[in-house]
Design a protein around this motif. Structure first.
Motif, mmCIF file in Angstrom:
data_model
loop_
_atom_site.group_PDB
_atom_site.id
_atom_site.type_symbol
_atom_site.label_atom_id
_atom_site.label_comp_id
_atom_site.label_asym_id
_atom_site.label_seq_id
_atom_site.Cartn_x
_atom_site.Cartn_y
_atom_site.Cartn_z
ATOM 1 N N SER A 64 -42.839 29.369 59.731
ATOM 2 C CA SER A 64 -42.337 30.733 59.586
ATOM 3 C C SER A 64 -43.511 31.650 59.247
ATOM 4 C CB SER A 64 -41.275 30.808 58.487
ATOM 5 O OG SER A 64 -41.852 30.547 57.235
ATOM 6 N N TYR A 65 -43.248 32.935 59.342
ATOM 7 C CA TYR A 65 -44.268 33.942 59.061
ATOM 8 C C TYR A 65 -44.701 33.912 57.598
ATOM 9 C CZ TYR A 65 -46.503 38.490 58.621
ATOM 10 O OH TYR A 65 -47.396 39.489 58.362
ATOM 11 N N VAL A 88 -43.175 27.709 66.010
ATOM 12 C CA VAL A 88 -42.578 29.014 65.721
ATOM 13 C C VAL A 88 -42.220 29.724 67.026
ATOM 14 C CG1 VAL A 88 -43.720 29.330 63.500
ATOM 15 C CG2 VAL A 88 -44.859 30.109 65.555
ATOM 16 N N ARG A 89 -41.291 30.662 66.924
ATOM 17 C CA ARG A 89 -40.910 31.454 68.094
ATOM 18 C C ARG A 89 -42.089 32.323 68.515
ATOM 19 N NH1 ARG A 89 -36.767 33.228 64.578
ATOM 20 N NH2 ARG A 89 -37.576 35.311 64.966
ATOM 21 N N ASP A 91 -42.290 35.546 69.120
ATOM 22 C CA ASP A 91 -42.457 36.790 68.370
ATOM 23 C C ASP A 91 -43.066 36.535 66.986
ATOM 24 O OD1 ASP A 91 -40.043 35.525 67.624
ATOM 25 O OD2 ASP A 91 -39.278 37.403 66.772
ATOM 26 N N GLN A 92 -42.688 35.423 66.352
ATOM 27 C CA GLN A 92 -43.283 35.047 65.065
ATOM 28 C C GLN A 92 -44.758 34.668 65.250
ATOM 29 O OE1 GLN A 92 -41.874 34.745 61.816
ATOM 30 N NE2 GLN A 92 -40.244 35.996 62.706
ATOM 31 N N ARG A 95 -46.847 37.789 65.444
ATOM 32 C CA ARG A 95 -47.036 38.385 64.114
ATOM 33 C C ARG A 95 -48.064 37.597 63.300
ATOM 34 N NH1 ARG A 95 -41.886 39.048 60.804
ATOM 35 N NH2 ARG A 95 -43.315 40.225 59.496
#
Length: 143
Positions: A64-65, A88-89, A91-92, A95
């Motif tokens: 996770s972020y 992680v996805r 978009d994550q 980031r």
């Protein structure tokens, strides 16, 4: 005045002007040479090869972020980090890479892509030479 000069003046073997002139010369030579500590500060670009005996490369696979702060802490401690973003996805992952890019920039380090979704983040004490992107693109094109 030094003790020797005072004694010589008391006896009358030295003239006051000679003593003052000698002291001026001594003071000028002392001012011209910087102390050893200042010389060391000016040579801060030179790093001993043996200054870091055990350099650790940290492997991190964030999920996770929120785990990005831990990676940044390793970089602040001058440890290179390999970041695997497969878990992680997308978009994550974007980031995370943005955050790490800012961290590396602030620390004068560098970030390099070493594989699909795998990045090498290094502090300023570690240099990255070469590129493997040509090998990756040729391998991806071949079935």
């Amino acid at each position: 005045m030094g003790v020797y000069n005072k004694f010589m003046n008391l006896i009358g073997l030295n003239e006051e002007e000679e003593v003052i002139e000698r002291e001026r010369i001594v003071e000028q030579t002392e001012d011209a040479e910087p102390p050893a500590q200042e010389q060391r500060k000016n040579k801060n670009n030179i790093v001993s090869i043996h200054s870091q005996k055990n350099v650790r490369v940290v492997l991190h696979e964030p999920r996770s972020y929120e785990e990005t702060q831990e990676i940044a802490d390793h970089l602040r401690s001058r440890r290179p980090v390999v970041v695997n973003l497969h878990r992680v996805r997308s978009d994550q992952a974007t980031r995370i890479v943005d955050f790490l890019s800012g961290t590396v920039y602030a620390l004068n380090g560098s970030i390099s892509k070493i594989g699909p979704n795998i990045f090498l983040c290094t502090p300023d004490t570690v240099e990255i030479h070469g590129s493997i992107s040509e090998i990756l693109t040729s391998q991806e094109q071949q079935p």
